[in-house]
Write a protein that holds these residues in place. Structure first.
Motif, mmCIF file in Angstrom:
data_model
loop_
_atom_site.group_PDB
_atom_site.id
_atom_site.type_symbol
_atom_site.label_atom_id
_atom_site.label_comp_id
_atom_site.label_asym_id
_atom_site.label_seq_id
_atom_site.Cartn_x
_atom_site.Cartn_y
_atom_site.Cartn_z
ATOM 1 N N TYR A 129 5.998 28.113 18.931
ATOM 2 C CA TYR A 129 4.492 28.605 19.592
ATOM 3 C C TYR A 129 4.219 27.210 20.730
ATOM 4 N N GLU A 130 3.677 27.761 21.602
ATOM 5 C CA GLU A 130 3.311 27.050 22.898
ATOM 6 C C GLU A 130 2.473 25.413 22.135
ATOM 7 N N ASP A 131 0.973 26.191 21.717
ATOM 8 C CA ASP A 131 0.610 24.910 20.909
ATOM 9 C C ASP A 131 1.004 24.948 20.346
ATOM 10 N N LYS A 132 2.274 23.368 19.560
ATOM 11 C CA LYS A 132 2.603 23.164 18.689
ATOM 12 C C LYS A 132 1.598 22.478 17.102
ATOM 13 N N SER A 133 0.540 22.841 17.588
ATOM 14 C CA SER A 133 -1.046 22.279 16.682
ATOM 15 C C SER A 133 -0.633 23.531 15.249
ATOM 16 N N HIS A 134 -0.481 24.382 16.155
ATOM 17 C CA HIS A 134 -0.382 25.499 15.418
ATOM 18 C C HIS A 134 0.093 25.669 14.673
ATOM 19 N N PHE A 135 1.439 25.599 14.961
ATOM 20 C CA PHE A 135 2.747 24.916 13.454
ATOM 21 C C PHE A 135 2.487 24.573 12.770
ATOM 22 N N PHE A 136 1.317 23.059 13.170
ATOM 23 C CA PHE A 136 1.124 22.625 12.134
ATOM 24 C C PHE A 136 -0.491 22.769 10.715
ATOM 25 N N TRP A 137 -1.002 23.613 11.790
ATOM 26 C CA TRP A 137 -2.108 23.891 10.729
ATOM 27 C C TRP A 137 -1.263 25.520 10.611
ATOM 28 N N VAL A 138 -0.822 25.939 10.509
ATOM 29 C CA VAL A 138 -0.002 26.663 9.670
ATOM 30 C C VAL A 138 0.895 26.241 8.096
ATOM 31 N N ASN A 139 0.648 25.298 8.490
ATOM 32 C CA ASN A 139 1.564 24.414 7.333
ATOM 33 C C ASN A 139 0.586 23.910 6.656
ATOM 34 N N PHE A 140 -0.324 23.406 7.096
ATOM 35 C CA PHE A 140 -1.907 23.201 6.034
ATOM 36 C C PHE A 140 -1.977 24.239 5.614
ATOM 37 N N GLY A 141 -3.032 25.084 6.282
ATOM 38 C CA GLY A 141 -2.885 26.375 6.274
ATOM 39 C C GLY A 141 -2.120 26.653 4.380
ATOM 40 N N LEU A 142 -1.003 26.709 4.375
ATOM 41 C CA LEU A 142 -0.500 27.019 3.206
ATOM 42 C C LEU A 142 -0.536 25.960 2.163
ATOM 43 N N LEU A 143 -0.703 25.096 2.186
ATOM 44 C CA LEU A 143 -0.392 23.780 1.366
ATOM 45 C C LEU A 143 -2.260 23.971 0.866
ATOM 46 N N MET A 144 -3.362 24.382 2.097
ATOM 47 C CA MET A 144 -5.136 24.114 0.678
ATOM 48 C C MET A 144 -4.188 25.698 0.433
ATOM 49 N N PHE A 145 -4.032 26.821 0.707
ATOM 50 C CA PHE A 145 -4.161 27.638 0.123
ATOM 51 C C PHE A 145 -3.617 27.697 -1.628
ATOM 52 N N ALA A 146 -2.211 27.169 -1.322
ATOM 53 C CA ALA A 146 -1.692 26.875 -2.735
ATOM 54 C C ALA A 146 -2.395 25.455 -3.511
ATOM 55 N N THR A 147 -2.999 24.398 -3.015
ATOM 56 C CA THR A 147 -3.858 23.811 -3.753
ATOM 57 C C THR A 147 -5.261 24.393 -4.427
ATOM 58 N N LEU A 148 -5.937 25.341 -3.609
ATOM 59 C CA LEU A 148 -6.558 26.388 -4.342
ATOM 60 C C LEU A 148 -6.591 27.125 -5.336
ATOM 61 N N LEU A 149 -5.449 27.761 -4.938
ATOM 62 C CA LEU A 149 -4.499 28.033 -6.628
ATOM 63 C C LEU A 149 -5.000 27.480 -7.275
ATOM 64 N N MET A 150 -4.151 26.514 -6.905
ATOM 65 C CA MET A 150 -4.104 25.406 -8.469
ATOM 66 C C MET A 150 -4.755 25.487 -9.463
ATOM 67 N N PHE A 151 -6.685 24.657 -8.409
ATOM 68 C CA PHE A 151 -7.601 24.501 -8.820
ATOM 69 C C PHE A 151 -7.829 25.544 -9.791
ATOM 70 N N ALA A 152 -7.627 26.889 -9.386
ATOM 71 C CA ALA A 152 -8.595 28.256 -9.690
ATOM 72 C C ALA A 152 -7.605 28.071 -11.241
ATOM 73 N N LEU A 153 -6.310 27.748 -10.872
ATOM 74 C CA LEU A 153 -5.926 28.425 -12.627
ATOM 75 C C LEU A 153 -5.759 26.760 -13.334
#
Length: 552
Positions: free
Chosen positions: A514-538
């Motif tokens: 990752y040339e832009d290191k913020s993209h690395f953390f945005w990927v992590n944020f996206g993974l956790l938000m996906f998990a969050t939305l999935l958990m709230f859906a369940l």
């Protein structure tokens, strides 16, 4: 504090404290040791992160088998002693500078943890199964959990001092000594374990151990070997033909296929009244994988952030204190060496040829020009692995507050259900990643160092998420599991942790891409938000299953 609890509690508390002292001391320096060019193995970020991910994945996979063996054959006391001795030996051998010995040491730690980790917790629980202490169970586990984090907090100070004064080998030896102290303390309390260390043997309805071996372990080993040997399609971006990024990742993912198939079959073949609880647990297992993937970056990517991108310089009274305690070391500034290195930190170019860096880590590369010292000047830097004490420090501070918060809500009849706590734990963890996104922006994408307070804030927020999620996960497994497969379902929780740990290593191995290191953390944020939305859906279905079982 101790008088109202079983007499075995202080021994188990101190045994676990010293065991965690050894484990987290080792984890705190593991990737730093692997990447050290002069005294380590000169691994790249990708190589070190991949090995770290595989290691911690297997560490959390073996407790499932260790728990079953203790339950049915060895008993808890014998299993704990065997596990502790294996882990202590592994830590000692880890400091021997040999790739072969490194893998032998890792194997000893992996197997030893499988015998130690689940069984000391189970033994503690046995003492609170009678009426005298039943109402003190939560308090007893809170005390025990505090021991874990006291050990995890103090160990890095010892690791830093010994590494600075004597080298990596002595830091690993300290981890081994800590583990052996834990075993000795545990053995001193032997007389208090009488009557609570009875192995259960195979109970009616339990799956025979030979079936577990034939239908889970053997297929996993076979599939793992296939994954290691099988190659994908070679390309410019994947010249080694890896399927999932590396041989170890390929092997691990393939090895998980029979295990995942087995747990799916438990759901398919379950009785009608057991199908929904098993399905609910499997859904939770799938969701929390993503939490562990991000949380376990503390030993890889976040250690890299502390090492390369955090301002670790200490001056004045702080420098005097850190230097006297051997928690800081001096680094000399050489302007010429700074100009040799490219943006990857671990590479240098000489006559157009890229070679491995000699002076890693190059601390001054991203210090502002106006803040760089004069030629030949020395500055004191606090040891990188001290950053590993931030999370357990927060746990010690925040655990009483989180417990008090839920106690307050319970008194008002507003305490959320266990699945709801897990969902909010995921959301809070996702928010912690935004702190690191901001840190990258403040540091101009790594071209300038940032304050350690960014790490402190990140760890503080994700620790709240951890306290909402991790204890709740173990609780919900014990509440929802059919009685005849409780051990297997607890193994499912450890499996999800294991897969998450491996995924964490995969994520960290992509740091340099990752040339832009913020993209690395945005990927992590996206993974956790996906998990969050999935958990709230369940959530609606999960709460319904809990209500059907008459639990919250």
């Amino acid at each position: 504090m101790w008088s109202k609890h079983p007499k075995a509690l202080p021994y188990l508390f101190l045994s676990e404290m010293w065991e965690r002292f050894g484990y987290y001391l080792m984890i705190g320096i593991f990737t730093l040791y692997l990447k050290d060019v002069e005294a380590g193995f000169a691994m790249t970020e990708k190589e070190a992160s991949d090995l770290y991910g595989t290691f911690i994945a297997l560490v959390f996979l073996t407790p499932f088998i260790g728990g079953l063996v203790a339950d049915r054959y060895f008993g808890y006391r014998k299993s704990i002693i065997i596990g502790g001795l294996l882990m202590g030996a592994g830590y000692f051998l880890m400091g021997v500078h040999s790739v072969t010995m490194l893998y032998v040491a890792m194997t000893l730690v992996i197997v030893g943890n499988g015998f130690f980790k689940p069984n000391i917790s189970t033994l503690l629980g046995n003492f609170y199964s009678n009426d005298q202490y039943r109402d003190k169970k939560d308090e007893g586990y809170n005390i025990f959990y505090m021991g874990i984090n006291v050990g995890a907090f103090i160990c890095n100070f010892f690791g830093a001092a010994l590494q600075i004064m004597l080298g990596w080998q002595y830091a690993f030896m300290a981890a081994g000594v800590g583990m052996f102290i834990g075993v000795i303390v545990f053995m001193l309390g032997t007389k208090h374990y009488a009557g609570y260390d009875q192995k259960k043997g195979t109970q009616p309805g339990d799956m025979p151990f030979y079936k577990i071996v034939l239908f889970i372990l053997v297929p996993s080993v076979v599939f793992g070997v296939i994954g290691w040997l099988l190659k994908g399609v070679a390309s410019a971006s994947n010249p080694d033909s890896y399927i999932f990024g590396s041989d170890s990742t390929d092997a691990f993912i393939f090895a998980c296929i029979p295990v995942i198939f087995f747990y799916t079959s438990l759901y398919v073949k379950a009785k009608a009244d057991e199908k929904r609880p098993i399905g609910a647990l499997l859904a939770i297992f799938g969701v929390v994988i993503l939490f562990w993937a991000v949380f376990k970056l503390n030993g890889s990517a976040l250690t890299t952030w502390a090492d390369r991108y955090t301002d670790r310089e200490v001056t004045g009274t702080t420098e005097s204190a850190f230097s006297s305690l051997k928690l800081a070391k001096e680094v000399e500034f050489k302007k010429d060496s700074v100009e040799l290195y490219d943006d990857q930190f671990r590479l240098q170019k000489q006559d157009g040829v890229v070679q491995k860096e000699v002076n890693y880590p190059l601390y001054f590369r991203n210090v502002k020009p106006e803040e760089k010292p004069s030629e030949g000047a020395k500055v004191s830097l606090w040891a990188t692995n001290l950053s590993q004490s931030i999370n357990p420090g927060w746990v010690i501070i925040l655990t009483p507050l989180v417990v008090a918060f839920f106690t307050y809500l319970r008194s008002r009849g507003k305490e959320p259900s266990t699945p709801t706590k897990i969902a909010f734990g995921l959301l809070i963890s996702a928010l912690s990643v935004l702190v690191m996104v901001a840190a990258v922006k403040i540091g101009a994408n790594g071209t300038e160092k940032v304050s350690v307070w960014w790490l402190v804030a990140n760890y503080g927020i994700i620790t709240i998420g951890e306290l909402f999620l991790s204890p709740m996960g173990l609780s919900i497994v014990s509440k929802l599991s059919p009685t005849n497969i409780t051990s297997l379902m607890m193994g499912g929780w450890f499996l999800s942790t294991s897969i998450g740990n491996k995924l964490s290593g995969v994520l960290a191995s992509m740091w340099d891409s990752y040339e832009d290191k913020s993209h690395f953390f945005w990927v992590n944020f996206g993974l956790l938000m996906f998990a969050t939305l999935l958990m709230f859906a369940l959530l609606k279905q999960l709460n319904k299953v809990m209500a059907e079982k008459g639990i919250k």
